[in-house]
Design a protein around this motif. Sequence first.
Motif, mmCIF file in Angstrom:
data_model
loop_
_atom_site.group_PDB
_atom_site.id
_atom_site.type_symbol
_atom_site.label_atom_id
_atom_site.label_comp_id
_atom_site.label_asym_id
_atom_site.label_seq_id
_atom_site.Cartn_x
_atom_site.Cartn_y
_atom_site.Cartn_z
ATOM 1 N N GLN A 1 -8.955 6.607 -3.256
ATOM 2 C CA GLN A 1 -9.175 5.408 -2.428
ATOM 3 C C GLN A 1 -10.544 5.495 -1.778
ATOM 4 O O GLN A 1 -10.940 6.539 -1.253
ATOM 5 N N TYR B 1 -0.877 6.330 5.315
ATOM 6 C CA TYR B 1 -0.793 6.381 3.861
ATOM 7 C C TYR B 1 -2.141 6.108 3.219
ATOM 8 O O TYR B 1 -2.685 5.015 3.320
ATOM 9 N N LEU B 2 -2.662 7.152 2.591
ATOM 10 C CA LEU B 2 -3.864 7.083 1.780
ATOM 11 C C LEU B 2 -3.492 7.584 0.388
ATOM 12 O O LEU B 2 -2.437 8.184 0.206
ATOM 13 N N TYR B 3 -4.354 7.337 -0.579
ATOM 14 C CA TYR B 3 -4.119 7.883 -1.911
ATOM 15 C C TYR B 3 -5.418 8.436 -2.470
ATOM 16 O O TYR B 3 -6.518 7.981 -2.116
ATOM 17 N N TYR C 1 1.589 7.030 -6.986
ATOM 18 C CA TYR C 1 0.653 8.103 -7.331
ATOM 19 C C TYR C 1 1.240 9.468 -6.999
ATOM 20 O O TYR C 1 1.035 10.439 -7.735
ATOM 21 N N ALA C 2 1.989 9.547 -5.903
ATOM 22 C CA ALA C 2 2.579 10.832 -5.522
ATOM 23 C C ALA C 2 3.619 11.294 -6.541
ATOM 24 O O ALA C 2 3.734 12.485 -6.826
ATOM 25 N N ALA D 1 0.945 4.281 -2.916
ATOM 26 C CA ALA D 1 0.825 5.706 -2.613
ATOM 27 C C ALA D 1 2.010 6.493 -3.163
ATOM 28 O O ALA D 1 1.849 7.601 -3.681
ATOM 29 N N ALA E 1 -7.813 2.004 -6.350
ATOM 30 C CA ALA E 1 -7.225 3.215 -6.938
ATOM 31 C C ALA E 1 -7.602 3.401 -8.400
ATOM 32 O O ALA E 1 -7.190 4.371 -9.025
ATOM 33 N N GLU F 1 0.820 -1.207 0.000
ATOM 34 C CA GLU F 1 0.000 0.000 0.000
ATOM 35 C C GLU F 1 0.863 1.269 0.000
ATOM 36 O O GLU F 1 0.527 2.261 -0.653
#
Length: 419
Positions: free
Chosen positions: A414, A409-411, A224-225, A221, A258, A217
């Motif tokens: 989500q 940690y999120l994206y 995507y960052a 993240a 995602a 996970e």
Amino acid sequence: MGAAAALGAGALFLRGGARPADAAVNHHLIWVWQFSTDGEPNVLGAKLRDHGLGIILKTHDGVTWMSEYDTSKYAISGPAQLQVVAKYFEDAGVPFHVWCVLHGTDPIKEAQMAAATALSGARSIFIDVEPHSGFWRGTPLQATQFGQEFRRLAPDAKVVLSIDPRPWMVPRLPMKEFAAFSDAIAPQEYWHTFDTQANYDRFRESNLPVQGNITPEFLLAVSYATLSQYGKPIIHTGQGDTQNWPEWMRYINAAYAAGSDFVTVWRYGVTPDDIFKTLRDIPAKQPPVAAPALISGAVEGNYTVQAGDTLGSIAATYGTSVQAIMDASGLTDPNYIYVGQQLVVPGAGGVVQAASAPAADAGAAPAGGGGSGGTYVVQSGDTLGSIAAAHGTTVDALVAANGLSDPNYLYIGQELVIA
């Protein structure tokens, strides 16, 4: 018997249990480095077919065909051999993709080889560009020259850029130039390989501190960052070299949440059977299915699978049958559906809501001003703390309800269950 003739005979053997390879159907894909190390085509084809997987086969490195490195008589020696191999796998029901390593030292010739490869039966070509020894050592201009020549020769070929997504690696590549001619980006998310103190230090310096260990996970993240600025779809490449198959369940489900439809695995020769079974049992998400002709004025709607759903419960809720949903949604196995999957439900007009509880609007608190029972789609700047406060719950409750391994940690995009 020559290699091409022998391969053709093997294809006849495999074809007995094959299913048609439909270009509109998604599959998880597994990378193959060399036939001599990962397995001969008949062995690969049978296992991939039986697990519903596609192949990404290495064809060349720089301007050198793989037959220079791969001792198998089936190793790719040029477009003619590649056409034979591509037909073999496609006839066996295994979607065929290819990959190569770019060096950038002779961009025109590399582009010509890559284009010939892409036009020899492959559904897409993954180009591996990394700022490491033995990989890319060209300039931004050479990346542009490669892209222009490739697109001149193969304007419609699908190109996927395979890179190391760690934030201190990405700036070492001419990403803007590569993204200009690529259709998607495939970050290499190797959570065990990257789980070192040196990487902890570098992630912290990049304002992406690691809490505990590096997890699937966390790397999603990170990707995507670092890559969202290029505006390309992301095709995730996970680490097959792990004995922990639940990590792969989490990885696939996080990728689906995602917005991905499938994942890829590096690589065949190091991936244990439990991972193959997981890829089989959590199949790729499929594109929308054209609605069949309706009888007696029936209507249908779309339904997004929720945690705990079965086809039986969905059918009962909407007054239809399991078989009707399977037929409308193009399903082949009633026992395998996954959270986030889009189903066509005959008899349920419009966009239908969850069978067990009404769905909340994305980015808004559930009806009633907080509490449990809804879902929330993560927005830019969100943290679990801010989401918990806005919905009248706690971080611990959100972690438990969503099976999160790392609360930090999120994206964006989500989907969280609010509990």
